[in-house]
Design a protein around this motif. Sequence first.
Motif: not given
Length: 239
Positions: A26-45
């Motif tokens: 369920p951590d897959y739904f947490s942006a904080d989790y992915w930030q800790q994994q250095n897995a965020i490649t971008g975002q849109s607003h």
Amino acid sequence: MTAPRIVKSAGQICCFDPLLAPDFTPDYFSADYWQQQNAITGQSHGRGITWFLQHESAHWVLRHYWRGGLIGRHIPDQFCYTGLRCTRSFAEFSLLQKLVDDELPVPRPVAARIVRHGWRYQADILIERIPNAEDLVQLLKREPLPRETWQQIGQVLAQFHQAGVYHSDLNAHNILRDNDGKIWLIDFDKGAIRHPGRWQAKNLARLLRSLQKESALHPLFHWQMDDWQHLLVAYQAYR
């Protein structure tokens, strides 16, 4: 079709595709989790932030569900719970799985979640990101599209309509073209399978309004009504 698996914990109910996310948490739904994994490649607003992720060799999109309109100002992201299948995220996950099985050009759903608060819930979805793809607005701000592309868009829309697929927000941001020239549709929140009807013409009218709106917003937007006619002719010929 791979049967989704269900995970329940601490007020959360998640479903996921075990082939796409064998190590799901369920951590897959947490942006904080992915930030800790250095897995965020971008975002849109938009109404909120949509996150673009890379997990091993997979590229995913994480989206939270938000309300629009006046209600959204007071209750931004909570919905009335009337059953799991009716929740925004589980309904979109299920619809996408069906469309993938029917070989329609949509992204594969990875996982969906709701978090219940009594009779209300919040929702998230994780889907595959279409590689090397841009939406129509991005493309048209840069260059005109050839007649063949507009014809292909018309054929794809006709293909969806023949299958009875209702897209609740058919706009220029939700139509993508990848590097191979393939056309994709994304964002099937509140989508459904319907019998043929007036909604099909209304779908097209919504897309036309979207193109007209974007054309008025951007000084350089390479679109004209002739392009729309190419789309319509191909749409009608395919049907």
